[in-house]
Write an enzyme that holds these catalytic residues in place. Structure first.
Site, mmCIF file in Angstrom:
data_model
loop_
_atom_site.group_PDB
_atom_site.id
_atom_site.type_symbol
_atom_site.label_atom_id
_atom_site.label_comp_id
_atom_site.label_asym_id
_atom_site.label_seq_id
_atom_site.Cartn_x
_atom_site.Cartn_y
_atom_site.Cartn_z
ATOM 1 N N GLU A 63 -14.246 5.641 2.363
ATOM 2 C CA GLU A 63 -14.422 4.249 2.789
ATOM 3 C C GLU A 63 -14.545 4.134 4.312
ATOM 4 O OE1 GLU A 63 -12.167 5.236 0.593
ATOM 5 O OE2 GLU A 63 -12.385 4.031 -1.229
ATOM 6 N N PHE A 125 -0.354 -1.544 -9.710
ATOM 7 C CA PHE A 125 -1.082 -0.318 -9.370
ATOM 8 C C PHE A 125 -2.198 -0.623 -8.364
ATOM 9 C CE2 PHE A 125 -4.593 2.731 -10.343
ATOM 10 C CZ PHE A 125 -3.971 3.839 -9.802
ATOM 11 N N GLN A 126 -2.223 0.135 -7.301
ATOM 12 C CA GLN A 126 -3.209 -0.009 -6.219
ATOM 13 C C GLN A 126 -3.180 -1.391 -5.570
ATOM 14 O OE1 GLN A 126 -7.000 1.607 -7.689
ATOM 15 N NE2 GLN A 126 -6.364 3.591 -6.874
ATOM 16 N N LYS A 175 -9.284 -9.117 -9.033
ATOM 17 C CA LYS A 175 -10.200 -8.643 -10.080
ATOM 18 C C LYS A 175 -10.631 -9.773 -11.028
ATOM 19 C CE LYS A 175 -10.815 -4.745 -13.209
ATOM 20 N NZ LYS A 175 -10.232 -3.493 -13.710
ATOM 21 N N MET A 484 -11.194 16.354 25.409
ATOM 22 C CA MET A 484 -10.660 15.334 26.313
ATOM 23 C C MET A 484 -9.137 15.469 26.428
ATOM 24 S SD MET A 484 -11.564 13.188 28.440
ATOM 25 C CE MET A 484 -13.050 12.216 28.334
#
Ligand code: TPP
Ligand code: MG
Length: 572
Positions: A63, A125-126, A175, A484
């Site tokens: 993602e 869940f999630q 959802k 760096m």
């Protein structure tokens, strides 16, 4: 007949749809050409409708890749980037990208799935509190509570992301909201009385600036990304030439003014040019156009532009006076402001002495590095890429030394060619950003210049580049170090290289080949010329692993806490 069709169309737009189809219809109505995303449980109803939608969806491999690709797309196309991620881990994986877009004012519309409305707050869940997590890193955010609201929310999101100071807007969709149905009406106007960005600058303030310019002896313009967001590059050139005022860019502003223009002084700040930084120190009038006086640009504020009257043109009033006391605040769109300034055609200041001094500094203290036989210097590598692309490529970078060398040595002639992570400094940005940039401009030569460290943060996106056969040239500036960090440890921590040297990097050529990609390595300048020539003659993705001199540092440098005039590494 035509009128009749219009009525029919309107009726069609008012049909009853589920939330998932509403989203797709809204994307079509917004003329979205590509979306970047990754599926999962909470967005399955949306992905099911995407299946036959005709919407071009790019499945990145993480993602974070999706959101950086969307940022690259937005930077190059000037249109908002669109992202879809699932709930929980999908959403938390885009947190870095949202922050990046917020810091650099990139317009994004980001959809996240959420657990069903009935279980929100139950540690389902999630489930993650995405609104809570992203509140400070979005320009605005919504959670859909009633599917009837969805068309209005999406329309507002696109409006907010792209107007005023651009930024990321998030829409969290439980959802059940994707499945529930309601009437789809996308014709309504956006009505946000509390959100009315000022674009037209105040005439009186413009007059004040005209007056200040006419009196100035040492004026300078500091132009930031606001000039690019406002598409004001032509007006900037016209105004600078009309008034004979030299121009300095911030890192993100590069390309807004042609690097080969005699009035251009280079980039300001920590790794800016001597001339740009000294001009900021010595100027008596500083006109900031669309920059936010970031600390990497100003150095120690106590020593910043100590002799100057400051004027600041910005679409975001909150930026004016935030870091630097400002005598002439001008809230508005950079293009509008510049057009008004040009129209005023005020008295040209007498800058002959000033330009003489600036040109002397330019001659005396140019950017420089030492050539060493048999060694590939990273600065030379960037010069070669500049030569091979005639300074006209779209260039994306990661963060670190290579990013600064590109900013210094790739002389951008044109606007909207430069894609880098400025405010947040996000390693892993460059490769996925190049995907979005190439999709935004399929005909452009896109070069993604990344560090050997940062590349390994998002290299899974090689898979997308190969799959879509995007002809991106991936340049790894391989110094076998987190360069760096190594540089700071060398200078400020007595060469105690704590976890910054990576002598055992993987074989990047074989890695690219594992993805089915053509790849080559170069360790000398001659080899570099050879592989660059080969790569730019290929209309397919190519990965190039350049083994550059590992101990090279970026100079000049303003050490943290120092003023711009206290640069080191100006001369050997
Ligand atoms: C995600 C992230 N983690 C850590 C840092 C801190 N950081 C800034 S530059 C840098 C080194 C980058 O190494 P590399 O990608 O090889 O680029 P180089 O400086 O060598 O050109 C690090 C670790 C960062 N900017 N971003
Ligand atoms: Mg490195």
């Amino acid at each position: 007949m035509a009128a009749n069709m219009k009525v029919k169309e309107k009726v069609a737009k008012k049909q009853t749809l589920c939330g998932a189809l509403m989203l797709i219809e809204a994307l079509k109505a917004e003329n979205v050409k590509v979306i970047f995303g990754y599926p999962g449980g909470a967005v399955l109803p949306i992905y099911d409708k995407l299946y036959e939608s005709g919407v071009f969806h790019v499945l990145t491999r993480h993602e974070q890749g999706a959101i950086h690709a969307a940022e690259g797309y937005a930077r190059i196309s000037g249109k908002p980037g669109v992202v879809i991620a699932t709930s929980g881990p999908g959403a938390t994986n885009i947190v870095t990208g949202l922050t990046d877009a917020m810091m650099d004012s990139i317009p994004l519309v980001v959809f996240t799935g959420q657990v069903a409305s009935s279980v929100i707050g139950s540690d389902a869940f999630q489930e993650a509190d995405v609104l809570g997590i992203t509140m400070p890193i979005t320009k605005h955010s919504y959670q859909v509570r009633d599917v009837q609201e969805l068309p209005k929310i999406i329309k507002e999101a696109f409006h907010i992301a792209t107007t005023g100071r651009p930024g990321p807007v998030l829409i969290d969709i439980p959802k059940d909201m994707s499945v529930a149905e309601a009437e789809f009406d996308y014709e309504q106007d956006v009505q946000l009385p509390g959100y009315q960005p000022t674009t037209k600058p105040n005439h009186l303030q413009i007059r004040k600036l005209v007056e200040a310019v006419s009196q100035a002896k040492r004026p300078v313009i500091l132009a930031g990304a606001g000039v690019l967001h406002a598409n004001a590059h032509e007006q900037l050139k016209q105004y600078a030439e009309q008034q004979n005022i030299p121009v300095i860019h911030t890192l993100l502003g590069l390309g807004g003014f042609p690097a080969d223009h005699p009035l251009f002084l280079g980039m300001a700040g920590m790794h800016g040019t001597y001339t740009a930084n000294m001009a900021l120190y010595e100027c008596d009038l500083l006109i900031n156009i669309g920059a936010r006086f970031d600390d990497r640009v100003t150095g120690n504020l106590a020593h910043f532009a100590p002799k100057a009257t400051v004027a600041h043109i910005d679409i975001d009033p909150a930026e004016i006076g935030k870091n630097v006391p400002t005598k002439i605040p001008i809230v508005g769109d950079a293009k509008e402001a510049l057009m008004q300034l040009i129209e005023q055609n005020g008295k040209r200041p007498d800058v002959s002495e000033w330009l003489k001094q600036l040109n002397e500094w330019k001659r005396e203290y140019p950017l420089m590095y030492k050539h060493e036989p048999g060694v590939l210097k990273p600065q030379r590598l960037i010069e070669l890429i500049h030569e091979y692309t005639n300074g006209e490529a779209v260039v994306t970078t990661d963060v670190g030394q290579h990013q600064m060398w590109v900013a210094q040595y790739y002389k951008f002639k044109r606007p909207h060619r430069w894609v880098t992570s400025g405010g947040l400094g996000t390693m892993g940005f460059g490769l996925p950003a190049a995907i979005g940039a190439q999709l935004a401009q399929p005909e452009a030569t896109v070069v993604s210049i990344v560090g050997d460290g940062g590349f390994q943060m998002t290299l899974q996106e090689l898979s997308v580049i190969q799959e879509l056969n995007l002809p991106i040239k991936i340049v790894i500036v391989n110094n076998q170090a987190l360069g760096m960090v190594r540089q700071w440890q060398e200078i400020f921590y007595e060469k105690r290289y704590s976890h910054s040297l990576i002598p055992n990097q993987p074989d990047f050529v074989r890695l690219a080949e594992a993805y089915g990609m053509k790849a080559m390595r170069a360790t000398t300048e001659e080899e570099a010329e050879y592989v660059l020539k080969e790569a730019f003659a290929t209309n397919a993705p190519v990965l190039l692993d350049f083994h550059v001199h590992p101990g090279e540092n970026v100079y000049p440098m303003v050490a943290p806490g120092k003023g711009l005039h206290e640069m080191v590494g100006v001369k050997w």
